[in-house]
Each structure stands twice: as structure tokens, then as C-alpha cells.
Design an enzyme around this catalytic site. Structure first.
Site, PDB file in Angstrom:
ATOM      1  N   SER A 292       0.825  -1.209   0.000  1.00 33.51           N
ATOM      2  CA  SER A 292       0.000   0.000   0.000  1.00 33.51           C
ATOM      3  C   SER A 292       0.857   1.255   0.000  1.00 33.51           C
ATOM      4  CB  SER A 292      -0.902   0.034   1.239  1.00 33.51           C
ATOM      5  OG  SER A 292      -1.608   1.265   1.257  1.00 33.51           O
ATOM      6  N   LYS A 347      -4.488  -6.916   3.258  1.00 32.95           N
ATOM      7  CA  LYS A 347      -4.458  -5.758   2.336  1.00 32.95           C
ATOM      8  C   LYS A 347      -5.869  -5.445   1.828  1.00 32.95           C
ATOM      9  CE  LYS A 347      -2.959  -2.466  -0.344  1.00 32.95           C
ATOM     10  NZ  LYS A 347      -3.904  -2.180  -1.350  1.00 32.95           N
ATOM     11  N   HIS A 350      -7.570  -3.621   4.468  1.00 31.94           N
ATOM     12  CA  HIS A 350      -6.996  -2.259   4.428  1.00 31.94           C
ATOM     13  C   HIS A 350      -7.774  -1.424   3.414  1.00 31.94           C
ATOM     14  CE1 HIS A 350      -4.480   0.699   2.337  1.00 31.94           C
ATOM     15  NE2 HIS A 350      -3.806   0.871   3.457  1.00 31.94           N
ATOM     16  N   ASN A 351      -8.007  -2.000   2.251  1.00 24.70           N
ATOM     17  CA  ASN A 351      -8.724  -1.256   1.216  1.00 24.70           C
ATOM     18  C   ASN A 351     -10.179  -1.021   1.592  1.00 24.70           C
ATOM     19  OD1 ASN A 351      -6.288  -1.519  -0.087  1.00 24.70           O
ATOM     20  ND2 ASN A 351      -7.221  -1.877  -2.086  1.00 24.70           N
ATOM     21  N   GLU A 354     -10.102   1.769   3.795  1.00 22.77           N
ATOM     22  CA  GLU A 354      -9.791   2.923   2.926  1.00 22.77           C
ATOM     23  C   GLU A 354     -11.059   3.439   2.216  1.00 22.77           C
ATOM     24  OE1 GLU A 354      -6.393   2.287   0.109  1.00 22.77           O
ATOM     25  OE2 GLU A 354      -7.897   2.626  -1.427  1.00 22.77           O
TER      26      GLU A 354
HETATM   27  C1  6PG Z   1      -3.169   1.383  -1.640  1.00 25.50           C
HETATM   28  C2  6PG Z   1      -4.427   1.460  -2.443  1.00 25.50           C
HETATM   29  C3  6PG Z   1      -4.178   0.877  -3.787  1.00 25.50           C
HETATM   30  C4  6PG Z   1      -5.199   1.317  -4.833  1.00 25.50           C
HETATM   31  C5  6PG Z   1      -6.383   0.421  -4.949  1.00 25.50           C
HETATM   32  C6  6PG Z   1      -7.699   1.050  -4.677  1.00 25.50           C
HETATM   33  O1  6PG Z   1      -3.257   0.848  -0.556  1.00 25.50           O
HETATM   34  O2  6PG Z   1      -2.142   1.859  -2.107  1.00 25.50           O
HETATM   35  O3  6PG Z   1      -5.460   0.775  -1.830  1.00 25.50           O
HETATM   36  O4  6PG Z   1      -4.004  -0.473  -3.654  1.00 25.50           O
HETATM   37  O5  6PG Z   1      -5.557   2.603  -4.717  1.00 25.50           O
HETATM   38  O6  6PG Z   1      -6.321  -0.022  -6.246  1.00 25.50           O
HETATM   39  O7  6PG Z   1      -8.601   0.604  -5.556  1.00 25.50           O
HETATM   40  P1  6PG Z   1      -9.967   1.133  -6.023  1.00 25.50           P
HETATM   41  O8  6PG Z   1      -9.723   1.454  -7.475  1.00 25.50           O
HETATM   42  O9  6PG Z   1     -10.836  -0.045  -5.851  1.00 25.50           O
HETATM   43  O10 6PG Z   1     -10.393   2.341  -5.268  1.00 25.50           O
END
Ligand code: 6PG
Length: 624
Positions: A292, A347, A350-351, A354
Site C-alpha cells: 500500500s 491488504k 486495508h482497502n 480505505e
Molecule cells: C493502496 C491502495 C491501492 C489502490 C487500490 C484502490 O493501498 O495503495 O489501496 O491499492 O488505490 O487499487 O482501488 P480502487 O480502485 O478499488 O479504489
């Protein structure tokens, strides 16, 4: 630091001496460092035990450190057990290369028999073979070759070959290459050739940055793989999904036993387990590593979440931990997560967190707008919150709201349809599969999906009357408190999901360690995350922490007021709303699920349990 290892009689000293001469660095024979007591024991035909070896290995580690401070050296040492090698390379992990001189018992026994003036009797050879733990991280050199050939092989491997390979030079791959090269690693970089589309990508990239002058660039898979020291470490930075499987198949014919592939993309954790199992049957290690931090993180230090076999992790640890971001104690934001696909699971969550953090900020900024703030004012408000609730996403959102294109703010010109690459979707599916109510993640994901129905939204908007936003009676302080409330619930749900998955899959995940590696380098780094490192040392449920309980009690009136005000004013705030809805559910000792149970029993005879019967017995009623 070159360690030439192998059982007594394999030729360590001869090869080591010659190699050191050719490389023009000092040579040390570990045998010369044994204390008197060890020599005596061996001369009496007794094998050394681990305790005998401990001090000796530690002194060799000290020797290696002091030589490395000057330049480098070659040390010949049996180092038969992994534990011995771990002592030898302590604090030198990223600077150690192992060469294992391997041969059969008969071959070496014959050699020893012909050796004179050596205190190690040949009878002890068997005890050495007995304890030898195959050094998977070592370059294996067959001792049947001539001495010159052996030294040439080692020299070629160490001098001309790269330590680490990076496959796929997209945005993330390129940044990771530069990061590795900046840290002094000799790397090989590969990008495929596609006529008229992807031509000489690796070679051109190498010429762009001075730190890559020592790197090797390829568009031929075989040459790329052969350019790497064995066992090879290759990080795949290609699109998640089928591409990974194709790349594995393309690479496979060129790989050797014990090589390690690291998938650094956002792969589905179930797929990572399948690939791990498949490659295991082929004696190739597979590490699924969530990475990430986006382009900047990859370059300056990402947060890395690797999983797979711990033994294989140990070999890539020096690379991954060196390039990772560092936490407040200068520890790497990279840690071995667990077995199988647990790194990609973590991960993925994590997303999910996010997605919610992003959605909350989107909702908050639309509330601030409804309160009459223009974009500069919104940006200032977010900036002012940094002292209380700082985060990377808050910071970039403040910057986004300041950005102008001509006379207008850029963000106002962006089409309101949110994309996604699937990780939020997987997190929601995983929650459902694990029976975990990650309602905020689902709400953030579905908000993106709703946004996608732009035409329908326009059409339906005409069918219904809208409330007048002027009645939005809420202070900025209350908005901040509601935001903080929702963030705590978001983190509660995220860690709950990880904790439940860990139980189900027996991953034994360390939640505090996971939050620690999320304190820097990644997209969800924040002051709250830093606080959770301590909280999660004592509990897997952050809502049992007294400080967080106090905080939620203080902020609760604000989230209630804000969500009510938004509903009354037709402002869509699904994640903020869900935070208080979920809170009310998870803190309610007497829910209305009794009604659901009665309904289920009514139409399907699904039975129910009674509160006045603690035995758990099932009851059915004929409701008519
Ligand atoms: C990170 C982000 C990275 C990316 C993802 C998000 O941790 O650096 O999460 O992995 O931004 O692809 O994906 P979306 O396109 O689903 O928002």
C-alpha cells in the site's frame, strides 16, 4: 558478506581462500575461532552441541560485522543448522550471501580420510550430515566440479548477477525498482515486449534515473531469470487476476527449486492460496504481499503485508523490510503477516477501511458545503482538523479542495461516478462469507455503485421534491465529532473482520502488529491508527478500550444530531448514518431479532430458542 558453508571436508577453506583472493577481500576460517574447549571436544571424537557452538557463532557474527564496516570478507563456516546461520547473519540480513558446497556423504568421507593434520576425525562427519538443515537461501554449488569452476561459478553469481528481480514496470513496479536501487540492491527489471505498444520499456526506464545505472533491464524472460542470483527472488507487479497466472506459467520453465515469487498486486486472497498450493507442488515458494502507498509510497517506502511460508519470507525479508516505510520507532512497516493468502486478506481489509475513510470524507465535505463553505473554506476546515484527527486521506482531501483549474476548483469539474478495482467488493463478500457485519465497508462500496447510476439519478431527481438545505443546523465542531465517531466504528469493523478471519483460517494474526505497519507508508495511516497499536495489544475488540469508550460517549450526540439533520435535509450520508446505526445495533442487549425468529418459525418451521429456557432447546409453534 560471503559465507561459504557445508559439512567438514566439503572444501570450504580451499574455495573460500581462493575466492577471497580473486575478490581481493579478507578470508577467515571459522575453525580458527573455536575456543580451546571446542577443539578439545572434537579432538576427543565428540560432536559439538548447540551450546558449544553459541559463543563461537556469536564471535563470528561480530567478526562479520566489523569486517563489513571496513568492506567485506569471506568466512568459511559449517553453519549446518538454520539457527546457526541466523546467529551468523544477525543484523546483517540484507548483506549476507550464502554459498553451500554440497556433496554426498561418500564423496566427502573419502576426502576426509585422505586429509592429514586436522583435528576433526572423519567419524564425526556422520553427525554433521545428521544435523545439516538444507540451506534453502544458499547458492548450491556441486563440489564435484573443479575448484576453478566452483570459484568462477560463485564469482559470476555474486559479482554479475542481481539480488532481486522486479517483473512488470507499471507505475508501482517502476517506483519499487527505484526504491530498491536507492537502497543499494542490485536489481533486474523486466517488462514484456508488445509490438508498437510496450517497446524497450525496461531499457528506457533504466536510462531515465541515475540510481538505476547498476540495474539490468530486460524484455526477455529467460535472460531476466538467468540474471538473478539463486535462489531467485522475483516480485510480480502486474495486474491482479488472470495475468498473474499467465506470468507464473511464463516464468515457470526458467525457475529452479526454492526460487521465490512475490505477488505484490491487489490479488484476491483465495487465489493467492491456490497459487501458493500450486507452486508448492513445484517446489517454488509463493509470497502474497499486499503493498500500500500508491506511487509515492512505493518509491519512498510503502507498507507491505507479506504472507506465505515463514522460511521463504525470511529470505525476502531483507529486501521488503529495507524498502518499506518506517514507523515512529524506525521499525519497518512490513511484517510477516501469516500463512497462505493472509497478507492479501489483510491488504483487502486495508482497502475496505480505505473505502470507508474516503466515503466519510466525501460525505463530510458535502455537509460542509451544505453549511455554506466554499472549497477553500472546506480545505481550511479539514486542515484545522489535523491537530485532532490527522490522516493521509484527510490531508490529501484538504489539498484536493484547494486545487483550482482556471477560475474554478478542479474537484467540481470531476464527473461524480466513482470507480473501483474490486477490493471493496471482495471485502464485502468476505464479510458476508465470514458472517461478520462490516456494514460501513458495504455502505461505502454501495455508495460507489449508486454513484455509477448517473443517468438514473438525474432522471429520478426530477420525480421527487427536495428539502431545503438552509435548515441544516449543525456546527463544524459537531461535524468533526461525528466524523471521528464514524472513523472509530470503521476501524472497529475492519479489525473485527481481520480477527474473525484469523480465527476461521487459524492464521493467528497479530492485530497490533498489523495496525503498526499501517501507521506509515499506506493510504490509511492516521493518528487513530497509531493509537490502535497500543489498544490492540490488549484486545481484539477496540470498543472495549476505556479511552475509546469515553470518546464515543462524548461524540455520540454529534453523530446523532448530524445524521438526523442530514436525513431531514435530504443529504445522502450512508457511511455516517451506518456508523450510528451499527453502533446502536452492536450495543443493544435486546434486539428485535426475536420477531425475525418468530416469522421464520411461522412460515418455515425454522424453530426458535426461548429466553426462559437456558438449555438452548429448539421450539416450534403452530402460530395459527
Ligand atoms: C493502496 C491502495 C491501492 C489502490 C487500490 C484502490 O493501498 O495503495 O489501496 O491499492 O488505490 O487499487 O482501488 P480502487 O480502485 O478499488 O479504489
Amino acid at each position: 558478506m560471503i559465507f561459504i558453508i557445508g559439512v567438514s571436508g566439503c572444501g570450504k577453506s580451499t574455495i573460500g581462500k581462493l575466492l577471497s583472493k580473486e575478490l581481493n577481500i579478507p578470508f577467515f576460517d571459522a575453525d580458527d575461532f573455536h575456543p580451546e574447549s571446542n577443539i578439545k571436544k572434537m579432538s576427543n571424537g565428540k560432536a559439538l552441541n548447540d551450546d558449544d557452538r553459541q559463543g563461537w557463532l556469536e564471535s563470528l557474527n561480530e567478526l562479520a560485522k566489523s569486517e563489513l564496516a571496513k568492506n567485506s570478507c569471506v568466512i568459511a563456516c559449517s553453519a549446518l543448522k538454520q539457527n546457526y546461520r541466523d546467529i551468523l547473519r544477525k543484523d546483517l540480513e540484507s548483506e549476507t550471501k550464502w554459498v553451500h558446497l554440497s556433496g554426498s556423504f561418500d564423496q566427502i568421507y573419502k576426502r576426509m580420510k585422505s586429509r592429514v593434520d586436522h583435528y576433526m576425525p572423519s567419524e564425526l562427519l556422520k553427525s554433521q550430515f545428521d544435523i545439516l538443515e538444507h540451506p534453502k537461501e544458499a547458492l548450491q554449488v556441486d563440489i564435484t566440479k573443479s575448484i576453478v569452476d566452483i570459484v568462477d561459478t560463485i564469482k559470476n553469481e555474486l559479482m554479475n548477477k542481481s539480488q532481486f528481480g522486479l517483473f512488470g514496470l507499471g507505475v508501482m513496479g517502476k517506483s519499487l525498482c527505484r526504491n530498491l536501487a536507492n537502497k543499494g540492491f542490485k536489481i533486474s527489471m523486466f517488462n514484456r515486449h508488445v509490438d508498437n505498444l510496450e517497446v524497450e520499456i525496461a531499457k528506457n526506464f533504466k536510462t531515465e534515473f541515475s540510481e538505476l545505472s547498476n540495474a539490468s533491464a530486460f524484455d526477455d524472460i529467460s535472460a531476466f531469470v538467468n540474471s538473478l542470483q539463486q535462489p531467485r527472488c522475483i516480485m510480480l507487479m502486474v495486474n491482479a487476476g488472470k495475468t498473474i497466472d499467465h506470468v507464473i506459467e511464463d516464468l515457470f520453465p526458467h525457475l529452479s527449486e526454492n526460487d521465490i515469487l512475490i505477488d505484490g498486486g491487489n490479488s484476491n486472497y483465495n487465489k493467492t492460496k491456490e497459487r501458493f498450493d500450486y507452486l508448492k507442488t513445484k517446489s517454488i515458494h509463493f509470497i502474497g504481499a499486499g503493498v500500500s502507498g500508491g506511487e509515492e509510497g512505493a518509491l519512498k517506502g510503502p507498507s507491505i503485508m507479506p504472507s506465505g511460508d515463514f522460511e521463504a519470507y525470511k529470505q525476502v525479508q531483507p529486501f521488503l523490510e529495507t524498502i518499506a516505510a518506517k514507523d515512529k520507532n524506525s521499525l519497518p512497516c512490513c511484517t510477516y503477516i501469516g500463512s497462505e493468502g493472509s497478507g492479501h486478506f489483510v491488504k483487502m481489509v486495508h482497502n475496505g477501511i480505505e473505502y470507508v475513510e474516503m466515503q466519510l470524507l466525501a460525505e463530510i465535505t458535502s455537509i460542509l458545503e451544505a453549511l455554506g463553505q466554499n472549497n477553500d473554506e472546506i480545505s481550511n476546515t479539514l486542515e484545522s482538523w489535523k491537530t485532532t484527527t490527522d490522516s493521509y486521506l484527510l490531508d490529501i482531501t484538504a489539498t484536493i479542495f484547494r486545487k483550482k483549474e482556471g477560475a474554478d476548483w478542479l474537484v467540481n469539474k470531476i464527473l461524480d461516478k466513482a470507480g473501483n478495482k474490486g477490493t471493496g467488493n471482495w471485502t464485502t463478500i468476505a464479510s458476508a462469507e465470514l458472517d461478520v457485519p462490516s456494514t460501513l465497508i458495504a455502505s461505502a462500496l454501495f455508495s460507489r455503485y449508486i454513484s455509477f447510476y448517473k443517468d438514473e439519478r438525474i432522471q429520478l431527481n426530477n420525480n421527487f421534491e427536495k428539502a431545503n438545505n438552509s435548515a441544516l443546523n449543525i456546527s463544524v465542531k459537531e461535524v468533526l465529532e461525528a466524523y471521528q465517531f464514524a472513523r472509530i466504528i470503521n476501524h472497529y469493523q475492519g479489525f473485527k473482520l481481520i480477527s474473525e478471519a484469523s480465527n476461521k483460517h487459524s492464521w493467528n494474526l497479530n492485530l497490533s502488529e498489523i495496525s503498526r505497519i499501517w501507521t506509515n507508508g499506506c493510504i490509511i495511516k492516521s493518528t487513530l491508527m497509531k493509537e490502535l497499536v497500543e489498544v490492540l495489544k490488549n484486545t481484539t475488540n477496540i470498543l472495549t478500550n476505556q479511552e475509546l469508550i469515553n470518546t464515543l460517549n462524548i461524540y455520540k450526540p454529534s453523530i446523532k444530531k448530524l445524521v438526523s439533520a442530514c436525513v431531514l435535509n435530504d443529504l445522502s450520508v450512508p457511511s455516517l448514518s451506518e456508523s450510528i446505526q451499527f453502533f446502536n445495533g452492536i450495543t443493544n442487549p435486546n434486539s428485535n431479532a426475536n420477531v425475525i425468529q418468530a416469522q421464520r418459525d411461522y412460515f418455515g418451521a425454522h424453530t426458535y430458542q426461548r429466553i426462559d429456557d437456558a438449555s438452548g432447546k429448539s421450539y416450534h409453534t403452530n402460530w395459527n
